[in-house]
Design an enzyme around this catalytic site. Structure first.
Site, PDB file in Angstrom:
ATOM      1  N   HIS A 141     -11.467   5.607  -6.529  1.00  0.00           N
ATOM      2  CA  HIS A 141     -10.081   5.252  -6.194  1.00  0.00           C
ATOM      3  C   HIS A 141      -9.138   6.047  -7.089  1.00  0.00           C
ATOM      4  O   HIS A 141      -8.841   5.637  -8.202  1.00  0.00           O
ATOM      5  CB  HIS A 141      -9.899   3.734  -6.369  1.00  0.00           C
ATOM      6  CG  HIS A 141      -8.542   3.222  -5.979  1.00  0.00           C
ATOM      7  ND1 HIS A 141      -8.331   1.911  -5.628  1.00  0.00           N
ATOM      8  CD2 HIS A 141      -7.325   3.812  -5.889  1.00  0.00           C
ATOM      9  CE1 HIS A 141      -7.058   1.722  -5.345  1.00  0.00           C
ATOM     10  NE2 HIS A 141      -6.411   2.873  -5.511  1.00  0.00           N
ATOM     11  N   HIS A 168      -5.602   8.595  -6.577  1.00  0.00           N
ATOM     12  CA  HIS A 168      -4.609   9.297  -5.755  1.00  0.00           C
ATOM     13  C   HIS A 168      -4.310  10.616  -6.444  1.00  0.00           C
ATOM     14  O   HIS A 168      -3.841  10.609  -7.590  1.00  0.00           O
ATOM     15  CB  HIS A 168      -3.326   8.478  -5.635  1.00  0.00           C
ATOM     16  CG  HIS A 168      -3.543   7.116  -5.053  1.00  0.00           C
ATOM     17  ND1 HIS A 168      -3.347   6.836  -3.723  1.00  0.00           N
ATOM     18  CD2 HIS A 168      -3.961   5.951  -5.623  1.00  0.00           C
ATOM     19  CE1 HIS A 168      -3.624   5.565  -3.496  1.00  0.00           C
ATOM     20  NE2 HIS A 168      -4.006   5.001  -4.632  1.00  0.00           N
ATOM     21  N   HIS A 225      -6.226  -0.050   0.977  1.00  0.00           N
ATOM     22  CA  HIS A 225      -5.738  -0.913  -0.097  1.00  0.00           C
ATOM     23  C   HIS A 225      -5.455  -2.282   0.520  1.00  0.00           C
ATOM     24  O   HIS A 225      -4.827  -2.361   1.590  1.00  0.00           O
ATOM     25  CB  HIS A 225      -4.421  -0.388  -0.669  1.00  0.00           C
ATOM     26  CG  HIS A 225      -4.547   0.806  -1.563  1.00  0.00           C
ATOM     27  ND1 HIS A 225      -5.190   1.941  -1.187  1.00  0.00           N
ATOM     28  CD2 HIS A 225      -4.095   1.016  -2.828  1.00  0.00           C
ATOM     29  CE1 HIS A 225      -5.123   2.828  -2.192  1.00  0.00           C
ATOM     30  NE2 HIS A 225      -4.469   2.288  -3.199  1.00  0.00           N
ATOM     31  N   GLU A 241      -3.732  -6.117  -3.348  1.00  0.00           N
ATOM     32  CA  GLU A 241      -3.218  -5.666  -4.655  1.00  0.00           C
ATOM     33  C   GLU A 241      -2.008  -6.546  -4.986  1.00  0.00           C
ATOM     34  O   GLU A 241      -2.010  -7.270  -5.970  1.00  0.00           O
ATOM     35  CB  GLU A 241      -2.844  -4.173  -4.582  1.00  0.00           C
ATOM     36  CG  GLU A 241      -2.290  -3.603  -5.890  1.00  0.00           C
ATOM     37  CD  GLU A 241      -1.794  -2.155  -5.741  1.00  0.00           C
ATOM     38  OE1 GLU A 241      -1.559  -1.697  -4.605  1.00  0.00           O
ATOM     39  OE2 GLU A 241      -1.620  -1.492  -6.793  1.00  0.00           O
ATOM     40  N   ASP A 247      -6.840   4.949 -10.360  1.00  0.00           N
ATOM     41  CA  ASP A 247      -5.708   4.848  -9.428  1.00  0.00           C
ATOM     42  C   ASP A 247      -4.728   6.026  -9.575  1.00  0.00           C
ATOM     43  O   ASP A 247      -4.830   6.990  -8.816  1.00  0.00           O
ATOM     44  CB  ASP A 247      -5.001   3.494  -9.604  1.00  0.00           C
ATOM     45  CG  ASP A 247      -4.272   3.014  -8.362  1.00  0.00           C
ATOM     46  OD1 ASP A 247      -4.404   3.643  -7.309  1.00  0.00           O
ATOM     47  OD2 ASP A 247      -3.567   1.980  -8.438  1.00  0.00           O
TER      48      ASP A 247
HETATM   49  N1  ADE Z   1      -0.202   4.848  -3.915  1.00  0.00           N
HETATM   50  C1  ADE Z   1      -0.539   5.316  -5.122  1.00  0.00           C
HETATM   51  N2  ADE Z   1      -0.971   4.344  -5.913  1.00  0.00           N
HETATM   52  C2  ADE Z   1      -0.931   3.197  -5.181  1.00  0.00           C
HETATM   53  C3  ADE Z   1      -1.267   1.851  -5.429  1.00  0.00           C
HETATM   54  N3  ADE Z   1      -1.735   1.429  -6.597  1.00  0.00           N
HETATM   55  N4  ADE Z   1      -1.064   0.960  -4.432  1.00  0.00           N
HETATM   56  C4  ADE Z   1      -0.591   1.343  -3.250  1.00  0.00           C
HETATM   57  N5  ADE Z   1      -0.265   2.600  -2.965  1.00  0.00           N
HETATM   58  C5  ADE Z   1      -0.438   3.528  -3.922  1.00  0.00           C
HETATM   59 ZN    ZN Z   2      -4.438   3.103  -5.157  1.00  0.00          ZN
END
Ligand code: ADE
Ligand code: ZN
Length: 334
Positions: free
Chosen positions: A14, A16, A194, A197, A275
């Site tokens: 995970h 980005h 996702h 969260e 993340d």
């Molecule tokens: N885009 C980048 N990080 C994210 C996250 N933690 N939650 C949702 N979208 C994201």
């Molecule tokens: Zn994320």
């Protein structure tokens, strides 16, 4: 334990790529591309990285991504992350990218993916680090927009393993994207999203039953629904947990209150991930170290988390087994 964690073979599931843009590279690219950014110094950037919730962070994250213009920029960004992987004994990475963040600014899909791909190939050749690409749809945009992105991905389908769903969760439930996920599955993409969260357990239900995902990004709020927890365990769906992200985005108010240990005790398959490491103060090893120290995780817990990272990756079965054995051998010898 720090040394044990640092050298432990592991995968990251995970991440980005836009969230790995370090302030130093942001400044260099802003200069190279003559883009104005709202900061005068690295200190000012770091000062701005204080978030009260997910949306607060996303506003800054999308603004940061505006310095990425040319193929070379996406190459530099991805190479910087894969260099970290090499330093941190990350043998396999499943990397998310958000095409719409770029195509909406007039950057071609192919510019983004070609830059990323060049770095992936180089890391595989130089260091033997394997990686997969996850194309994430932005959930604050419409499903029609996601369909446009799906269409744009077709010439590059061979380079993309999975689709994901990210961005502002509250008010954008998985049900908004059922059709585009169904179409993505028909094209052969693996399905991820996702969920839970900031959004409620209901969104996690929609993600597993409606989107039909095979792995949940975050998933923290599943713990409020015992029936959901049982289903997640029964269906062998893993969670990609991101401790420092959860702390920085106030998903937890204190790392001591992080639910990772509770998840493991219940039998949920969890993995540790960073993340958006450039924004949340640490790459994968730091996430492992911080959560291990704070929750007093045992060596066996840490080894299990590393094994889970391979077991619940999208790698083929033989490679998974080989990498899991590597973790076991490491644990025996260290
Ligand atoms: N885009 C980048 N990080 C994210 C996250 N933690 N939650 C949702 N979208 C994201
Ligand atoms: Zn994320």
């Amino acid at each position: 334990m720090k040394n044990f964690i640092s050298k432990l073979p592991k995968a990251e599931l995970h991440l980005h790529i836009e969230g790995s843009l370090e302030p130093e590279l942001m400044f260099a690219l802003a200069q190279r591309n003559r883009i104005e950014i709202p900061y005068n110094s690295i200190e000012e950037v770091k000062e701005a990285y204080k978030f009260s919730c997910l949306q607060d962070f996303l506003n800054i994250y999308y603004s940061g991504a505006s310095v990425l213009i040319q193929e070379e920029d996406f190459y530099d960004l991805t190479m910087a992350y894969l260099t970290k992987c090499n330093e941190e004994n990350i043998l396999h990475a499943e990397i998310m990218f958000d095409p719409q963040t770029h195509t909406h600014r007039g950057i071609a899909f192919e510019t983004v993916i070609n830059g990323i791909q060049k770095a992936r190939n180089e890391a595989q050749e130089k260091w033997g680090i394997s990686s997969f690409l996850i194309m994430s749809f932005l959930r604050h945009l419409s499903e029609d927009d996601a369909f446009v992105t799906l269409e744009q991905s077709l010439p590059f389908k061979h380079l993309i393993k999975a689709v994901g769903l990210d961005s502002s969760e509250k008010g954008n439930p998985p049900s908004k994207f059922y059709k585009v996920f169904e179409a993505s599955a028909k094209l052969g993409y693996v399905l991820l999203a996702h969920a839970g969260e900031e959004g409620p357990a209901e969104y996690v239900w929609e993600a597993i039953d409606g989107l039909k995902i095979v792995r949940i990004d975050h998933g923290n709020n599943c713990l409020t629904d015992e029936k959901l927890v049982n289903q997640i365990i029964q269906r062998d769906i893993a969670l990609t947990v991101c401790p420092l992200s959860n702390l920085e985005l106030k998903v937890v108010t204190d790392l001591k209150l992080h639910p990772l240990k509770t998840m493991l005790d219940k039998g949920i398959k969890a993995t540790i991930n960073s993340d958006d490491p450039a924004y949340f103060g640490g790459y994968l090893n730091q996430n492992f170290i911080s959560i291990q120290e704070t929750l007093n995780l045992s060596e066996a817990d840490v080894v299990l988390l590393a094994k889970n990272s391979f077991e619940y990756s999208l790698l083929e079965e033989n490679r998974k087994q080989e990498l899991m054995r590597l973790v076991e051998d490491y644990a025996l010898k260290n």
